[in-house]
Design a protein around this motif. Structure first.
Motif, PDB file in Angstrom:
ATOM      1  N   LEU A  15      -5.744  -9.050   7.173  1.00  0.00           N
ATOM      2  CA  LEU A  15      -5.665  -8.777   6.375  1.00  0.00           C
ATOM      3  C   LEU A  15      -6.163  -7.653   6.301  1.00  0.00           C
ATOM      4  O   LEU A  15      -5.295  -6.429   5.737  1.00  0.00           O
ATOM      5  CB  LEU A  15      -6.040  -9.968   5.066  1.00  0.00           C
ATOM      6  CG  LEU A  15      -5.596 -11.248   4.877  1.00  0.00           C
ATOM      7  CD1 LEU A  15      -6.034 -12.058   3.619  1.00  0.00           C
ATOM      8  CD2 LEU A  15      -3.898 -10.739   4.647  1.00  0.00           C
ATOM      9  N   PRO A  16      -7.060  -6.878   5.836  1.00  0.00           N
ATOM     10  CA  PRO A  16      -7.666  -5.536   6.747  1.00  0.00           C
ATOM     11  C   PRO A  16      -6.918  -4.498   7.585  1.00  0.00           C
ATOM     12  O   PRO A  16      -6.299  -3.742   6.703  1.00  0.00           O
ATOM     13  CB  PRO A  16      -9.199  -5.488   6.013  1.00  0.00           C
ATOM     14  CG  PRO A  16      -9.045  -6.872   6.109  1.00  0.00           C
ATOM     15  CD  PRO A  16      -8.425  -7.790   6.276  1.00  0.00           C
ATOM     16  N   ALA A  17      -7.090  -4.849   8.498  1.00  0.00           N
ATOM     17  CA  ALA A  17      -5.738  -4.171   9.521  1.00  0.00           C
ATOM     18  C   ALA A  17      -4.805  -4.435   8.857  1.00  0.00           C
ATOM     19  O   ALA A  17      -4.274  -2.947   8.995  1.00  0.00           O
ATOM     20  CB  ALA A  17      -5.745  -4.985  10.412  1.00  0.00           C
ATOM     21  N   LEU A  18      -3.860  -4.818   8.512  1.00  0.00           N
ATOM     22  CA  LEU A  18      -2.510  -5.336   7.868  1.00  0.00           C
ATOM     23  C   LEU A  18      -2.336  -4.487   6.921  1.00  0.00           C
ATOM     24  O   LEU A  18      -1.527  -3.357   6.887  1.00  0.00           O
ATOM     25  CB  LEU A  18      -1.633  -7.124   7.608  1.00  0.00           C
ATOM     26  CG  LEU A  18      -2.051  -7.543   9.024  1.00  0.00           C
ATOM     27  CD1 LEU A  18      -1.601  -8.276   8.112  1.00  0.00           C
ATOM     28  CD2 LEU A  18      -0.609  -7.330  10.003  1.00  0.00           C
ATOM     29  N   GLN A  28       6.561   6.242   6.843  1.00  0.00           N
ATOM     30  CA  GLN A  28       7.646   6.379   7.602  1.00  0.00           C
ATOM     31  C   GLN A  28       8.746   4.708   7.322  1.00  0.00           C
ATOM     32  O   GLN A  28       9.690   4.632   8.825  1.00  0.00           O
ATOM     33  CB  GLN A  28       7.090   5.759   9.428  1.00  0.00           C
ATOM     34  CG  GLN A  28       6.154   7.565   9.350  1.00  0.00           C
ATOM     35  CD  GLN A  28       4.653   7.909   8.873  1.00  0.00           C
ATOM     36  OE1 GLN A  28       3.998   6.772   8.726  1.00  0.00           O
ATOM     37  NE2 GLN A  28       4.786   8.002   8.135  1.00  0.00           N
ATOM     38  N   GLY A  29       8.653   4.112   6.440  1.00  0.00           N
ATOM     39  CA  GLY A  29       9.602   2.683   6.514  1.00  0.00           C
ATOM     40  C   GLY A  29       9.077   1.870   7.175  1.00  0.00           C
ATOM     41  O   GLY A  29      10.119   0.532   7.066  1.00  0.00           O
ATOM     42  N   LEU A  30       7.628   1.309   7.749  1.00  0.00           N
ATOM     43  CA  LEU A  30       7.644   0.119   7.766  1.00  0.00           C
ATOM     44  C   LEU A  30       7.244  -1.146   6.741  1.00  0.00           C
ATOM     45  O   LEU A  30       6.316  -0.114   5.757  1.00  0.00           O
ATOM     46  CB  LEU A  30       5.971   0.644   9.218  1.00  0.00           C
ATOM     47  CG  LEU A  30       5.453  -1.031   9.682  1.00  0.00           C
ATOM     48  CD1 LEU A  30       6.305  -1.998  10.872  1.00  0.00           C
ATOM     49  CD2 LEU A  30       4.411  -0.970   9.996  1.00  0.00           C
ATOM     50  N   ALA A  31       7.294  -1.949   7.166  1.00  0.00           N
ATOM     51  CA  ALA A  31       7.354  -3.570   5.915  1.00  0.00           C
ATOM     52  C   ALA A  31       6.899  -3.624   6.523  1.00  0.00           C
ATOM     53  O   ALA A  31       6.861  -5.084   7.176  1.00  0.00           O
ATOM     54  CB  ALA A  31       8.873  -3.253   5.239  1.00  0.00           C
ATOM     55  N   VAL A  32       5.491  -4.174   6.004  1.00  0.00           N
ATOM     56  CA  VAL A  32       4.960  -5.409   5.689  1.00  0.00           C
ATOM     57  C   VAL A  32       4.697  -6.436   4.900  1.00  0.00           C
ATOM     58  O   VAL A  32       5.016  -6.083   3.815  1.00  0.00           O
ATOM     59  CB  VAL A  32       3.496  -4.944   6.157  1.00  0.00           C
ATOM     60  CG1 VAL A  32       2.033  -5.882   6.250  1.00  0.00           C
ATOM     61  CG2 VAL A  32       2.511  -3.841   6.837  1.00  0.00           C
ATOM     62  N   VAL A  33       5.144  -7.804   5.098  1.00  0.00           N
ATOM     63  CA  VAL A  33       5.276  -8.975   4.606  1.00  0.00           C
ATOM     64  C   VAL A  33       4.168 -10.048   4.698  1.00  0.00           C
ATOM     65  O   VAL A  33       4.366 -10.171   6.129  1.00  0.00           O
ATOM     66  CB  VAL A  33       6.546  -9.095   4.605  1.00  0.00           C
ATOM     67  CG1 VAL A  33       6.638 -10.452   3.180  1.00  0.00           C
ATOM     68  CG2 VAL A  33       7.272  -8.165   4.277  1.00  0.00           C
ATOM     69  N   GLY A  34       3.259 -10.670   4.072  1.00  0.00           N
ATOM     70  CA  GLY A  34       2.461 -11.481   4.133  1.00  0.00           C
ATOM     71  C   GLY A  34       3.445 -12.687   3.647  1.00  0.00           C
ATOM     72  O   GLY A  34       3.970 -12.364   2.815  1.00  0.00           O
ATOM     73  N   THR A  57      -2.035  -4.865  -0.934  1.00  0.00           N
ATOM     74  CA  THR A  57      -0.356  -3.762  -1.992  1.00  0.00           C
ATOM     75  C   THR A  57       0.570  -4.148  -1.088  1.00  0.00           C
ATOM     76  O   THR A  57       1.247  -3.915  -1.918  1.00  0.00           O
ATOM     77  CB  THR A  57      -0.908  -2.457  -2.130  1.00  0.00           C
ATOM     78  OG1 THR A  57      -0.826  -2.763  -0.371  1.00  0.00           O
ATOM     79  CG2 THR A  57      -2.432  -2.200  -2.541  1.00  0.00           C
ATOM     80  N   TYR A  58       0.767  -5.291   0.351  1.00  0.00           N
ATOM     81  CA  TYR A  58       2.259  -5.345   0.632  1.00  0.00           C
ATOM     82  C   TYR A  58       2.279  -6.280   0.068  1.00  0.00           C
ATOM     83  O   TYR A  58       1.056  -7.421  -0.785  1.00  0.00           O
ATOM     84  CB  TYR A  58       2.277  -5.548   2.234  1.00  0.00           C
ATOM     85  CG  TYR A  58       0.948  -6.523   2.321  1.00  0.00           C
ATOM     86  CD1 TYR A  58       1.018  -7.749   2.897  1.00  0.00           C
ATOM     87  CD2 TYR A  58      -0.596  -5.286   3.247  1.00  0.00           C
ATOM     88  CE1 TYR A  58       0.360  -8.258   3.236  1.00  0.00           C
ATOM     89  CE2 TYR A  58      -0.977  -6.388   3.671  1.00  0.00           C
ATOM     90  CZ  TYR A  58      -1.120  -7.864   3.926  1.00  0.00           C
ATOM     91  OH  TYR A  58      -2.182  -8.660   4.526  1.00  0.00           O
ATOM     92  N   PRO A  59       3.424  -6.865  -0.324  1.00  0.00           N
ATOM     93  CA  PRO A  59       4.805  -8.119  -1.159  1.00  0.00           C
ATOM     94  C   PRO A  59       3.125  -9.589   0.062  1.00  0.00           C
ATOM     95  O   PRO A  59       3.840  -9.475   1.308  1.00  0.00           O
ATOM     96  CB  PRO A  59       5.407  -8.263  -0.193  1.00  0.00           C
ATOM     97  CG  PRO A  59       6.418  -7.028  -0.675  1.00  0.00           C
ATOM     98  CD  PRO A  59       4.819  -6.133   0.332  1.00  0.00           C
ATOM     99  N   ILE A  60       3.032 -10.761  -0.624  1.00  0.00           N
ATOM    100  CA  ILE A  60       2.506 -11.959  -0.558  1.00  0.00           C
ATOM    101  C   ILE A  60       3.576 -12.830  -0.904  1.00  0.00           C
ATOM    102  O   ILE A  60       3.778 -13.027  -2.186  1.00  0.00           O
ATOM    103  CB  ILE A  60       0.739 -12.269  -0.845  1.00  0.00           C
ATOM    104  CG1 ILE A  60       0.935 -10.719   0.068  1.00  0.00           C
ATOM    105  CG2 ILE A  60       1.165 -13.614  -0.023  1.00  0.00           C
ATOM    106  CD1 ILE A  60      -0.022 -10.671   0.863  1.00  0.00           C
TER     107      ILE A  60
END
Length: 71
Positions: A15-18, A28-34, A57-60
């Motif tokens: 999780l911290p690395a993500l 730059q447009g990258l979306a991380v979604v959990g 802070t990314y969507p879970i």
């Protein structure tokens, strides 16, 4: 797309690395979604994330079925 669960130690360790990846590359447009695969859903995931020193802070999202198996 990160499928994870509160009971999965390697998943929780990632999780911290993500979060760092999300903060660094979102401009730059990258979306991380959990996507949590915890059977207990929000009742388990919400309190778990609130206890984290730095919650994502990314969507879970919650996998309420077996979507993770299709990936």
């Amino acid at each position: 797309m990160d499928f994870w669960a509160t009971w999965c130690a390697p998943c929780v360790d990632a999780l911290p690395a993500l979060e760092r990846l999300h903060r660094r590359r979102a401009p730059q447009g990258l979306a991380v979604v959990g996507v949590s695969i915890d059977v207990e859903g929000a009742a388990k995931v919400g309190p778990f994330l609130k206890k984290r020193r730095t919650p994502p802070t990314y969507p879970i999202l919650l996998d309420t079925g077996d979507a993770w198996k299709g990936w």
